[in-house]
Design a protein around this motif. Structure first.
Motif, PDB file in Angstrom:
ATOM      1  N   LEU A  18       1.036  -1.132  -0.056  1.00  0.00           N
ATOM      2  CA  LEU A  18      -0.008   0.087  -0.040  1.00  0.00           C
ATOM      3  C   LEU A  18       0.902   1.190   0.109  1.00  0.00           C
ATOM      4  O   LEU A  18       0.331   2.336  -0.587  1.00  0.00           O
ATOM      5  N   LYS A  19       1.963   1.358   0.521  1.00  0.00           N
ATOM      6  CA  LYS A  19       3.147   2.183   0.696  1.00  0.00           C
ATOM      7  C   LYS A  19       3.294   2.567  -0.681  1.00  0.00           C
ATOM      8  O   LYS A  19       3.773   3.764  -1.190  1.00  0.00           O
ATOM      9  N   ARG A  20       3.610   1.495  -1.641  1.00  0.00           N
ATOM     10  CA  ARG A  20       4.098   1.525  -2.719  1.00  0.00           C
ATOM     11  C   ARG A  20       3.137   2.360  -3.864  1.00  0.00           C
ATOM     12  O   ARG A  20       3.558   2.932  -4.820  1.00  0.00           O
ATOM     13  N   LEU A  21       1.800   2.170  -3.493  1.00  0.00           N
ATOM     14  CA  LEU A  21       0.782   2.968  -4.180  1.00  0.00           C
ATOM     15  C   LEU A  21       0.786   4.051  -3.773  1.00  0.00           C
ATOM     16  O   LEU A  21       0.108   5.042  -4.517  1.00  0.00           O
ATOM     17  N   GLY A  22       1.385   4.493  -2.791  1.00  0.00           N
ATOM     18  CA  GLY A  22       1.296   5.854  -2.279  1.00  0.00           C
ATOM     19  C   GLY A  22       0.363   6.486  -1.368  1.00  0.00           C
ATOM     20  O   GLY A  22      -0.053   7.470  -1.260  1.00  0.00           O
ATOM     21  N   CYS A  23      -0.183   5.732  -0.479  1.00  0.00           N
ATOM     22  CA  CYS A  23      -0.865   5.819   0.432  1.00  0.00           C
ATOM     23  C   CYS A  23      -0.722   6.436   1.555  1.00  0.00           C
ATOM     24  O   CYS A  23       0.373   6.208   2.053  1.00  0.00           O
ATOM     25  N   SER A  24      -1.325   7.528   1.855  1.00  0.00           N
ATOM     26  CA  SER A  24      -0.815   8.622   3.011  1.00  0.00           C
ATOM     27  C   SER A  24      -1.582   8.177   4.187  1.00  0.00           C
ATOM     28  O   SER A  24      -1.922   9.336   4.730  1.00  0.00           O
ATOM     29  N   ALA A  25      -1.582   7.040   4.546  1.00  0.00           N
ATOM     30  CA  ALA A  25      -2.155   6.840   5.845  1.00  0.00           C
ATOM     31  C   ALA A  25      -1.377   7.160   7.194  1.00  0.00           C
ATOM     32  O   ALA A  25      -0.020   7.052   6.871  1.00  0.00           O
ATOM     33  N   ASP A  26      -1.868   7.412   8.341  1.00  0.00           N
ATOM     34  CA  ASP A  26      -1.012   7.540   9.404  1.00  0.00           C
ATOM     35  C   ASP A  26      -0.790   6.253   9.941  1.00  0.00           C
ATOM     36  O   ASP A  26      -1.020   5.599  10.931  1.00  0.00           O
ATOM     37  N   TRP A  27       0.776   5.923   9.369  1.00  0.00           N
ATOM     38  CA  TRP A  27       1.187   4.543   9.859  1.00  0.00           C
ATOM     39  C   TRP A  27       1.654   4.640  11.126  1.00  0.00           C
ATOM     40  O   TRP A  27       1.901   3.423  11.871  1.00  0.00           O
ATOM     41  N   SER A  28       1.868   5.574  11.756  1.00  0.00           N
ATOM     42  CA  SER A  28       2.150   5.609  13.352  1.00  0.00           C
ATOM     43  C   SER A  28       1.019   5.210  14.115  1.00  0.00           C
ATOM     44  O   SER A  28       1.399   4.731  15.115  1.00  0.00           O
ATOM     45  N   ARG A  29       0.100   5.104  13.814  1.00  0.00           N
ATOM     46  CA  ARG A  29      -1.408   4.700  14.424  1.00  0.00           C
ATOM     47  C   ARG A  29      -1.620   3.436  13.906  1.00  0.00           C
ATOM     48  O   ARG A  29      -3.031   3.059  14.102  1.00  0.00           O
ATOM     49  N   GLN A  30      -1.003   2.861  13.095  1.00  0.00           N
ATOM     50  CA  GLN A  30      -1.461   1.316  12.434  1.00  0.00           C
ATOM     51  C   GLN A  30      -1.929   0.287  13.895  1.00  0.00           C
ATOM     52  O   GLN A  30      -1.314   0.398  14.674  1.00  0.00           O
ATOM     53  N   ARG A  31      -3.277  -0.231  13.609  1.00  0.00           N
ATOM     54  CA  ARG A  31      -3.651  -1.219  14.652  1.00  0.00           C
ATOM     55  C   ARG A  31      -3.687  -2.525  14.110  1.00  0.00           C
ATOM     56  O   ARG A  31      -3.866  -2.672  12.770  1.00  0.00           O
ATOM     57  N   TYR A  32      -4.122  -3.306  14.765  1.00  0.00           N
ATOM     58  CA  TYR A  32      -4.384  -4.760  14.605  1.00  0.00           C
ATOM     59  C   TYR A  32      -5.354  -5.320  15.501  1.00  0.00           C
ATOM     60  O   TYR A  32      -5.434  -5.066  16.689  1.00  0.00           O
ATOM     61  N   THR A  33      -6.107  -6.254  14.872  1.00  0.00           N
ATOM     62  CA  THR A  33      -7.381  -6.751  15.567  1.00  0.00           C
ATOM     63  C   THR A  33      -6.840  -7.658  16.853  1.00  0.00           C
ATOM     64  O   THR A  33      -7.485  -8.282  17.558  1.00  0.00           O
ATOM     65  N   PHE A  34      -5.660  -8.032  16.676  1.00  0.00           N
ATOM     66  CA  PHE A  34      -4.946  -8.848  17.911  1.00  0.00           C
ATOM     67  C   PHE A  34      -4.076  -8.129  18.914  1.00  0.00           C
ATOM     68  O   PHE A  34      -3.357  -8.514  19.641  1.00  0.00           O
ATOM     69  N   ASP A  35      -4.048  -6.504  18.776  1.00  0.00           N
ATOM     70  CA  ASP A  35      -3.424  -5.979  19.656  1.00  0.00           C
ATOM     71  C   ASP A  35      -4.133  -6.055  21.164  1.00  0.00           C
ATOM     72  O   ASP A  35      -5.212  -6.413  21.070  1.00  0.00           O
ATOM     73  N   ASP A  36      -3.047  -5.810  22.176  1.00  0.00           N
ATOM     74  CA  ASP A  36      -3.708  -6.479  23.428  1.00  0.00           C
ATOM     75  C   ASP A  36      -4.861  -5.702  23.684  1.00  0.00           C
ATOM     76  O   ASP A  36      -5.867  -6.170  24.121  1.00  0.00           O
ATOM     77  N   ASP A  37      -4.817  -4.333  23.702  1.00  0.00           N
ATOM     78  CA  ASP A  37      -5.994  -3.374  24.175  1.00  0.00           C
ATOM     79  C   ASP A  37      -7.228  -3.892  23.108  1.00  0.00           C
ATOM     80  O   ASP A  37      -8.345  -3.528  23.854  1.00  0.00           O
ATOM     81  N   TYR A  38      -6.802  -3.894  22.140  1.00  0.00           N
ATOM     82  CA  TYR A  38      -8.209  -4.363  21.224  1.00  0.00           C
ATOM     83  C   TYR A  38      -8.813  -5.809  21.647  1.00  0.00           C
ATOM     84  O   TYR A  38      -9.944  -5.814  21.626  1.00  0.00           O
TER      85      TYR A  38
END
Length: 876
Positions: A132-152
């Motif tokens: 997705l980065k190669r596509l040029g997506c300007s997402a806030d990667w510093s906030r990247q989340r995962y449905t298996f993150d502990d708090d999630y």
């Protein structure tokens, strides 16, 4: 100011700028910003997924919206993340284990298997994020989340417990959809009905007290006869009234079963008699419940037959058993006939195998807030684009069934339920020693329905929730969109308890499905699904994005053609070349950061071509604004393409060369200033679609001090009435030039070869434009004379300015044929206008100016026909 290279190379430009944006933290949202918020949550791709054209379409649209919002002055949060994809990931790992090690998850046991999944995840997971980065997506990667993150994970467990306490989650034995391949329960939404060609088997059930007399039953599934516990007829069906209450012999294995009357039977299907198999059909289960019939399950979890009483079928695959059961019935003279039959069969959305209705102990959710969820869409607190999806959404809510949320897979959020000595407790942590946790995990969608807000920390949520827009595919309108709306309304994550503060998004845009040129769905098995990364290598990310967006009509399926992506690359080259031409003529006339101060007076004395391109820019800005409001991305892309390629490059820049190459410094300066301003507007309007090349040109041309990402979008130039009057001459000039070019093509005179033209016209003001018209025609000489006389056979065309003539020796026969076609075309137009004017209703009711316009057109077409016929007659 650097000079652009001779050719545009996306492989050099695109990674350079993307890394710079990341280094500058340009995509990171500031939750303390005073700017108005704009937010999108990325539909989380599967952790083991790779980039597809569907991902390219969806994420390009999100990126377009995010980048445009930054240019509009919003504080933008585009929050990315990934989904653990319970069934999908487990299936992938199990497949790998069987192929490479010859073992199953059961050979490893739960703990060791989950360890292997984590290893698989570390190796294969997250690849799609880099793509997705190669596509040029300007997402806030510093906030990247995962449905298996502990708090999630904790949030998912907490919600389960909360809903259980509200009596909205319960455990019960019910008919569910069973996936024999993944060996897990599925929700109704995970079942796709597909038409299948099969057979209708007419089976004879002997009546117990009338030996030799049979009741004939039509069935598509003879392999489940062993689970029949009754047969049923409609109570008003006179054919079978005397049999109700009696018994028949079940054929396999032979056993007495009752005949019951039930209003749920369709007398018109087959023979009007239903074999009741409560364990393997939802309707049969309901009939069985009403008549207290036993339930017999004759299928193993993997879909094989479990019936030792019929050894010929026991252990066979269900479809193999269907054929063998028919043979057994035939051998016993109990199969009267078999007809070809087509019906809808439910397939697992996950495994793509036919599902089996099955009686099973599962966890279910009673949906809360369904009325409110319907109201927020009906009242347009949430708007759907395209609008017709509102009806689909409303129909689902009107017929909603309890959601089966438990899954018999190991990779997922473990259900927080505990068992000990017949007691059940629902809580996050173990109650203590001796308590055993439920083996099942939760449906993946049970975690992702919290995605719109549980991905945000409290400060971020307060600033950016509800989100602005969701971009998703319509096939998950029930899986995800509706459930997120329900979750927001039930759990109230907003800053107040008001409904408008708790809806998950304001707008939902549903993308189309990408198909190949033949209309088929993209799939690896068909070999018709191109690799987006190969397309990026070949045409650049910008070329792929722009090419795809041009062929993506709102809400409709997309016919993919690689030529469109090639056109996206060619479009980038066209823009690059016009920027290089501009650089050849010195620095831009606009000081960096001064764009907002540029107005009509900044351009000096405008040529009519400059007025035309500024007016067209104004119209393009309006059209683009309208396109964005309606989420018509292909309309925006096409409008940009037409304006940049044709109006700006092919017409204005070519026309402006007269002044650019002139000795008049004032005219040259004015032409370059307009060229600069429009070029600056072009790259800003185009930036959301093609971020890399526009950033490169913004920098190279020195149009701004900072990144184009944060440059304001262009505003319309206020033109004067006198400007607009002058503009009226430009369109006739361009049309006349096009007619002259067509004459050249028909006479087979190369476009790069100078040619002599004449223009018979009485139009005032043409003398001052003669040099520019000659340049546009690539004319060695252009004579403007209303009385110009040409020799017989001279190619001629009628234009809004008069007649244009190509002064060359031509083939008279070919020219006569061409003129005949032109005459026929003009006569057709004339007849159409005359028919309109003969219509008394039109003349009486239409506005006077419209009627007058038609009369003018009639006169013009009549004059065209006259002149063309005159030219043809001179050939004789």
């Amino acid at each position: 100011m650097a000079e652009p290279s001779k050719t545009y190379d996306p492989k050099t430009v695109e990674p350079k700028w993307y890394q710079r944006w990341i280094d500058n933290r340009d995509f990171e949202a500031d939750a303390t910003s005073k700017k108005k918020p704009f937010s999108i949550v990325m539909p989380p791709p599967n952790i083991t997924g790779v980039l597809t054209l569907g991902h390219v379409l969806n994420n390009s649209i999100q990126d377009i919206l995010a980048r445009r919002a930054r240019m509009q002055g919003f504080e933008v949060l585009w929050l990315p993340g990934m989904d653990h994809a319970g069934i999908g990931t487990q299936t992938a790992v199990e497949k790998w284990l069987r192929k490479n090690e010859g073992i199953t998850r059961h050979d490893l046991g739960r703990e060791r298997f989950l360890k292997r999944v984590l290893e698989w995840q570390d190796k294969h997971g997250g690849i799609i994020i880099q793509q997705l980065k190669r596509l040029g997506c300007s997402a806030d990667w510093s906030r990247q989340r995962y449905t298996f993150d502990d708090d999630y994970v904790r949030a998912v467990e907490r919600i389960f417990v909360e809903l259980f306490k509200k009596d909205l989650i319960y455990r019960g034995r019910r008919m569910i959809n069973w996936d024999p391949a993944a060996q897990t329960a599925l929700s109704d939404e995970e079942v796709i009905n597909k038409p299948q060609k099969g057979s209708l088997y007419y089976v004879r059930y002997e009546i117990v007290d009338q030996p030799g007399k049979f009741l004939e039953v039509a069935t598509t599934r003879p392999e489940t006869i062993m689970a029949d516990t009754g047969v049923a007829v409609h109570p008003k069906d006179k054919r079978y009234a005397d049999l109700v209450g009696k018994e028949v012999w079940r054929p396999l294995p032979r056993e007495k079963i009752p005949v019951v009357a039930d209003e749920g039977i369709d007398p018109k299907f087959g023979t009007g008699v239903l074999k009741v198999t409560p364990a393997h059909d939802k309707v049969d289960f309901e009939v069985g419940q009403r008549h207290k019939l036993p339930v017999i399950d004759v299928l193993h979890p993997d879909g094989k037959i479990n019936c030792p009483a019929v050894p010929e079928l026991d252990g066979l695959d269900r479809f193999e058993a269907r054929k063998r059961a028919a043979e057994l019935l035939q051998d016993r003279y109990l199969l009267s006939k078999t007809d070809a039959y087509e019906n809808n069969v439910g397939f697992s959305d996950r495994s793509e195998v036919p599902i089996e209705p099955r009686l099973s102990e599962q966890w279910f959710l009673r949906y809360p807030k369904t009325k409110e969820a319907l109201a927020v869409v009906e009242e347009h607190l949430i708007r759907f684009f395209p609008k017709h999806w509102e009806k689909v959404y409303a129909q689902w809510l009107a017929n909603i069934q309890d959601w089966c949320i438990s899954r018999q897979v190991w990779w997922g959020h473990r259900i927080p339920a505990w068992y000990c000595n017949g007691e059940t407790r629902v809580q996050i942590d173990s109650p203590g020693e001796g308590w055993r946790q439920d083996e099942d995990t939760l449906d993946t969608w049970f975690s992702s329905w919290l995605w719109a807000y549980e991905t945000m920390d409290p400060k971020t949520r307060k600033r950016f929730y509800p989100t602005s827009v969701l971009v998703t595919a319509p096939d998950i309108i029930f899986f995800w969109v509706a459930r997120m709306i329900i979750a927001g309304l039930e759990f109230k994550p907003g800053k107040t308890a008001k409904i408008e503060d708790n809806i998950p998004f304001h707008d939902v845009f549903f993308t189309g499905l990408i198909r190949d040129k033949q209309g088929r769905k993209m799939s690896k098995s068909l070999g018709n699904s191109p690799d987006p990364l190969e397309l990026i290598d070949k045409y650049g990310a910008d070329g792929l994005r722009f090419g795809l967006m041009r062929i993506a009509p709102s809400g409709q399926d997309i016919r993919f053609d690689e030529k469109q992506i090639e056109e996206g690359r060619n479009f980038a080259t066209k823009l690059w070349n016009v920027a290089r031409f501009r650089q050849m003529h010195g620095s831009t006339q606009i000081a960096p950061g001064k764009l907002d101060r540029f107005n009509r007076s900044s351009f000096g004395e405008l040529s009519i071509y400059a007025i035309e391109v500024l007016a067209q820019l104004n119209e393009t800005i309006d059209a683009i604004e309208k396109g964005y409001r309606e989420y018509q991305f292909n309309t925006v892309a096409q409008r940009l393409y037409d304006f940049i390629w044709s109006d700006y490059c092919d017409w204005f820049v070519e026309a402006a060369k007269t002044e650019i190459f002139s000795e008049d410094d004032a005219k040259k300066s004015s032409a370059l200033a307009v060229m600069d301003y429009v070029l600056s507007a072009i790259v800003r309007l185009l930036h959301p679609f093609m971020p890399h090349i526009t950033e490169e040109l913004w920098s190279l041309l020195g149009l701004g001090k900072n990144s184009i990402q944060f440059a304001p979008l262009p505003k319309k130039v206020a033109l004067k009435d006198v400007d607009l009057k002058k503009r009226k001459l430009v369109s006739p000039i361009y049309e006349s030039v096009q007619a002259g070019r067509n004459l050249r093509a028909q006479a087979r005179v190369a476009s790069n070869q100078k040619a002599k033209y004449a223009l018979r016209s009485k139009q005032s003001g043409l003398a001052s434009e003669q040099q520019t018209i000659a340049r546009l025609l690539n004319a060695s000489e252009l004579v403007i004379d209303s009385k110009f006389k040409a020799g017989p056979g001279t190619p001629i065309a009628a234009t809004p300015l008069g007649e244009i003539l190509l002064i060359v020796e031509v083939d008279r026969a070919a020219e006569r044929e061409r003129l005949d076609k032109e005459i026929a075309k003009a006569e057709d137009e004339l007849r159409a206008v005359e028919e309109k004017l003969k219509n008394k209703s039109f003349v009486d009711r239409a506005p006077k100016q419209i009627v007058e316009l038609h009369r003018e057109r009639r006169a013009n077409f009549a004059e065209q026909v006259r002149k063309l016929k005159e030219a043809r007659d001179k050939l004789d």
